[in-house]
Design a protein around this motif. Structure first.
Motif, PDB file in Angstrom:
ATOM      1  N   VAL A  52      -5.961   4.217  -3.650  1.00  0.00           N
ATOM      2  CA  VAL A  52      -5.104   4.198  -5.163  1.00  0.00           C
ATOM      3  C   VAL A  52      -3.666   3.668  -4.418  1.00  0.00           C
ATOM      4  O   VAL A  52      -3.290   4.205  -3.550  1.00  0.00           O
ATOM      5  CB  VAL A  52      -4.835   5.570  -5.721  1.00  0.00           C
ATOM      6  N   SER A  58       5.610   1.366  -1.871  1.00  0.00           N
ATOM      7  CA  SER A  58       7.027   1.675  -1.266  1.00  0.00           C
ATOM      8  C   SER A  58       6.913   2.687  -0.273  1.00  0.00           C
ATOM      9  O   SER A  58       7.905   3.243   0.237  1.00  0.00           O
ATOM     10  CB  SER A  58       8.049   1.782  -2.308  1.00  0.00           C
ATOM     11  N   SER A  68       6.190   3.919  -8.298  1.00  0.00           N
ATOM     12  CA  SER A  68       5.496   4.045  -9.684  1.00  0.00           C
ATOM     13  C   SER A  68       5.565   5.531 -10.263  1.00  0.00           C
ATOM     14  O   SER A  68       5.713   6.497  -9.379  1.00  0.00           O
ATOM     15  CB  SER A  68       4.087   3.847  -9.549  1.00  0.00           C
ATOM     16  N   ARG A  86       3.200   6.584   4.596  1.00  0.00           N
ATOM     17  CA  ARG A  86       1.523   6.672   4.750  1.00  0.00           C
ATOM     18  C   ARG A  86       1.325   5.508   5.493  1.00  0.00           C
ATOM     19  O   ARG A  86       1.365   4.373   5.058  1.00  0.00           O
ATOM     20  CB  ARG A  86       1.044   6.614   3.473  1.00  0.00           C
TER      21      ARG A  86
HETATM   22  C1  LIG Z   1      14.392   1.723  -0.143  1.00  0.00           C
HETATM   23  C2  LIG Z   1      13.336   2.875  -0.376  1.00  0.00           C
HETATM   24  C3  LIG Z   1      13.808   4.143  -0.712  1.00  0.00           C
HETATM   25  C4  LIG Z   1      13.426   5.310  -0.870  1.00  0.00           C
HETATM   26  N1  LIG Z   1      13.933   6.434  -1.070  1.00  0.00           N
HETATM   27  C5  LIG Z   1      13.372   7.474  -1.491  1.00  0.00           C
HETATM   28  C6  LIG Z   1      13.938   8.990  -1.989  1.00  0.00           C
HETATM   29  O1  LIG Z   1      15.298   8.782  -2.129  1.00  0.00           O
HETATM   30  N2  LIG Z   1      13.224   9.875  -2.107  1.00  0.00           N
HETATM   31  C7  LIG Z   1      11.751  10.060  -2.167  1.00  0.00           C
HETATM   32  O2  LIG Z   1      11.182  10.832  -2.238  1.00  0.00           O
HETATM   33  N3  LIG Z   1      11.206   8.830  -1.862  1.00  0.00           N
HETATM   34  C8  LIG Z   1      11.881   7.660  -1.612  1.00  0.00           C
HETATM   35  N4  LIG Z   1      11.048   6.545  -1.105  1.00  0.00           N
HETATM   36  C9  LIG Z   1       9.730   6.508  -1.043  1.00  0.00           C
HETATM   37  C10 LIG Z   1       9.177   5.837  -2.262  1.00  0.00           C
HETATM   38  O3  LIG Z   1       9.917   5.568  -3.161  1.00  0.00           O
HETATM   39  C11 LIG Z   1       8.371   7.123  -2.916  1.00  0.00           C
HETATM   40  O4  LIG Z   1       7.249   7.852  -2.245  1.00  0.00           O
HETATM   41  C12 LIG Z   1       7.493   6.601  -4.093  1.00  0.00           C
HETATM   42  O5  LIG Z   1       6.999   7.602  -4.869  1.00  0.00           O
HETATM   43  C13 LIG Z   1       6.275   5.652  -3.917  1.00  0.00           C
HETATM   44  O6  LIG Z   1       5.728   5.065  -5.083  1.00  0.00           O
HETATM   45  P1  LIG Z   1       4.879   3.932  -4.996  1.00  0.00           P
HETATM   46  O7  LIG Z   1       4.163   3.704  -6.287  1.00  0.00           O
HETATM   47  O8  LIG Z   1       5.391   2.855  -4.199  1.00  0.00           O
HETATM   48  O9  LIG Z   1       3.663   4.586  -3.980  1.00  0.00           O
HETATM   49  P2  LIG Z   1       2.700   4.117  -3.086  1.00  0.00           P
HETATM   50  O10 LIG Z   1       3.318   3.611  -1.714  1.00  0.00           O
HETATM   51  O11 LIG Z   1       1.908   2.943  -3.600  1.00  0.00           O
HETATM   52  O12 LIG Z   1       1.593   5.263  -2.644  1.00  0.00           O
HETATM   53  C14 LIG Z   1       2.072   6.486  -2.067  1.00  0.00           C
HETATM   54  C15 LIG Z   1       1.108   7.462  -1.868  1.00  0.00           C
HETATM   55  O13 LIG Z   1       0.806   7.886  -3.256  1.00  0.00           O
HETATM   56  C16 LIG Z   1      -0.628   7.692  -3.660  1.00  0.00           C
HETATM   57  N5  LIG Z   1      -0.716   7.102  -4.905  1.00  0.00           N
HETATM   58  C17 LIG Z   1      -0.186   6.060  -5.346  1.00  0.00           C
HETATM   59  N6  LIG Z   1      -0.174   6.181  -6.915  1.00  0.00           N
HETATM   60  C18 LIG Z   1      -1.186   7.062  -7.096  1.00  0.00           C
HETATM   61  C19 LIG Z   1      -1.839   7.601  -8.286  1.00  0.00           C
HETATM   62  N7  LIG Z   1      -1.648   7.034  -9.424  1.00  0.00           N
HETATM   63  N8  LIG Z   1      -2.748   8.669  -8.324  1.00  0.00           N
HETATM   64  C20 LIG Z   1      -2.855   9.300  -6.912  1.00  0.00           C
HETATM   65  N9  LIG Z   1      -2.335   8.912  -5.776  1.00  0.00           N
HETATM   66  C21 LIG Z   1      -1.453   7.711  -5.931  1.00  0.00           C
HETATM   67  C22 LIG Z   1      -1.159   6.375  -2.601  1.00  0.00           C
HETATM   68  O14 LIG Z   1      -2.502   6.397  -2.355  1.00  0.00           O
HETATM   69  C23 LIG Z   1      -0.303   6.809  -1.418  1.00  0.00           C
HETATM   70  O15 LIG Z   1      -0.696   7.843  -0.479  1.00  0.00           O
HETATM   71  C24 LIG Z   1      11.863   5.301  -0.894  1.00  0.00           C
HETATM   72  C25 LIG Z   1      11.353   4.026  -0.591  1.00  0.00           C
HETATM   73  C26 LIG Z   1      11.822   2.902  -0.313  1.00  0.00           C
HETATM   74  C27 LIG Z   1      11.369   1.446   0.006  1.00  0.00           C
END
Ligand SMILES: Cc1cc2nc3c(=O)[nH]c(=O)nc-3n(C[C@H](O)[C@H](O)[C@H](O)COP(=O)(O)OP(=O)(O)OC[C@H]3O[C@@H](n4cnc5c(N)ncnc54)[C@H](O)[C@@H]3O)c2cc1C
Length: 333
Positions: A43, A48, A111, A323
């Motif tokens: 998934v 990010s 997301s 990850r």
């Molecule tokens: C510039 C920057 C700043 C950031 N700052 C922060 C911060 O301040 N605090 C913080 O906590 N994080 C931060 N992050 C990390 C990131 O924003 C979070 O971890 C965010 O929740 C990732 O969302 P995503 O949809 O991109 O996840 P993805 O990278 O697509 O997935 C992350 C993990 O979640 C799983 N996953 C995704 N969607 C689902 C779903 N629907 N069901 C089950 N599993 C799922 C994926 O398999 C993967 O293991 C930052 C990242 C960046 C690039």
């Protein structure tokens, strides 16, 4: 309707933008479609917090559920949000509709579906505090599950969903925002914000601080904090403090001490250190960046180098927050 696409580039599907592809990308528009999908998919939200270090051999599943449903009681707003909604757009939506609470979590990329996975947090607030429940498809038991907050087992950058990475597909997150709003200004970077500030003013301050500190992944590809802040015993902390009296830290309720991973990396003079096309960001040591067409080996070599240097100097092991994926799944660094 479920959409299947073969041999898709992952470069624009993860914020570190490495040049790899996935064998198949499946996109679902309705939660029930999951019941029909077999196979060992990964998934992916907005990528990010995920770095693909080579071509990915498993199908990638994306969720396009975009609903935000709001109901209210005398003392709270209750929101049911589709996993595909962008987190920051949700924060803006809540403040625009006078439902404060999420302002400290503004501008976190990604997301809504991924937010509970690592219990996103910033500036003294974690999403777990607001979660009423999380709806997920259990791929092993092939049934729908609703996890209340306790069942999510939230901890620092951790939850049951993170610990069982290929079991649950989150389709909807329910949040409760109490109408009796309390600003959270305890975090140092928000100390300049007045106690009478509105939620919108706090969000603006959070956005300004984040923009001044963190590289924008659209301009400089990165995945935010690369490592978690390590937790050490008081004894170990004291031995580090003897040699480094100004070590950045804070006390945890369990008696242990949390160290700032960025501070540790910075002490070793690693800002700007580069392996191939991957580097430690020059302003923010906790962020590794793709500065010059990096490949997966560059990122892994750099991350291991940082870990080894920190372990040698401080006897502290840094665990990745991101990850890291090889062709089949998660890599342990
Ligand atoms: C510039 C920057 C700043 C950031 N700052 C922060 C911060 O301040 N605090 C913080 O906590 N994080 C931060 N992050 C990390 C990131 O924003 C979070 O971890 C965010 O929740 C990732 O969302 P995503 O949809 O991109 O996840 P993805 O990278 O697509 O997935 C992350 C993990 O979640 C799983 N996953 C995704 N969607 C689902 C779903 N629907 N069901 C089950 N599993 C799922 C994926 O398999 C993967 O293991 C930052 C990242 C960046 C690039």
């Amino acid at each position: 309707m479920t959409m299947h696409q073969n041999s898709i580039s992952l470069k624009s599907l993860h914020t570190f933008q490495l040049p790899y592809s996935a064998s198949e990308v499946i996109t679902i528009q309705k939660a029930e479609e999951l019941e029909e999908i077999e196979g060992n998919y990964l998934v992916l939200g907005e990528g990010s917090n995920t770095i693909f270090t080579c071509d990915f051999a498993r199908p990638v599943l994306r969720i396009a559920l975009q609903h935000i449903n709001v109901t209210e009681t005398d003392d709270s707003f209750r929101l049911r949000i589709g996993a595909g909604v962008n987190w920051h757009q949700l924060v803006i939506y809540t403040l625009k509709h006078n439902m404060p609470g999420l302002e400290n979590l503004a501008l976190i990329p990604g997301s809504v579906g991924a937010a509970p996975v690592q219990n996103i947090g910033a500036y003294g607030v974690e999403v777990g505090e607001f979660i009423e429940n999380v709806t997920a498809w259990d791929r092993i038991k092939r049934t729908w599950r609703v996890f209340d907050r306790d069942a999510c087992a939230f901890a620092y950058r951790d939850s049951i969903f993170k610990r069982k990475p290929d079991q649950f597909v989150i389709t909807e997150v329910s949040l409760t925002l109490p109408k009796e709003w309390q600003p959270q200004l305890s975090y140092g970077a928000l100390a300049h914000v007045g106690k009478d500030a509105s939620a919108n003013e706090i969000m603006a301050a959070v956005i300004a601080v984040r923009n001044s500190k963190l590289p924008n992944p659209h301009e400089i590809p990165n995945a935010g904090s690369f490592f978690k802040n390590p937790e050490v015993t008081l004894k170990k902390f004291k031995s580090i403090q003897q040699r480094h009296p100004d070590v950045a830290h804070y006390q945890l309720a369990n008696g242990n001490i949390k160290l700032a991973a960025g501070w540790l990396i910075d002490q070793l003079g690693l800002k700007g250190f580069q392996c191939g096309g991957a580097a430690v960001h020059r302003q923010q040591a906790l962020v590794l960046i793709n500065c010059e067409d990096a490949d997966g080996d560059d990122v892994l070599t750099l991350a291991r180098h940082v870990q080894q240097k920190v372990a040698a100097e401080f006897q502290v092991s840094l665990e990745p927050e991101v990850r890291l994926m090889n062709e089949q799944g998660l890599i342990e660094l």
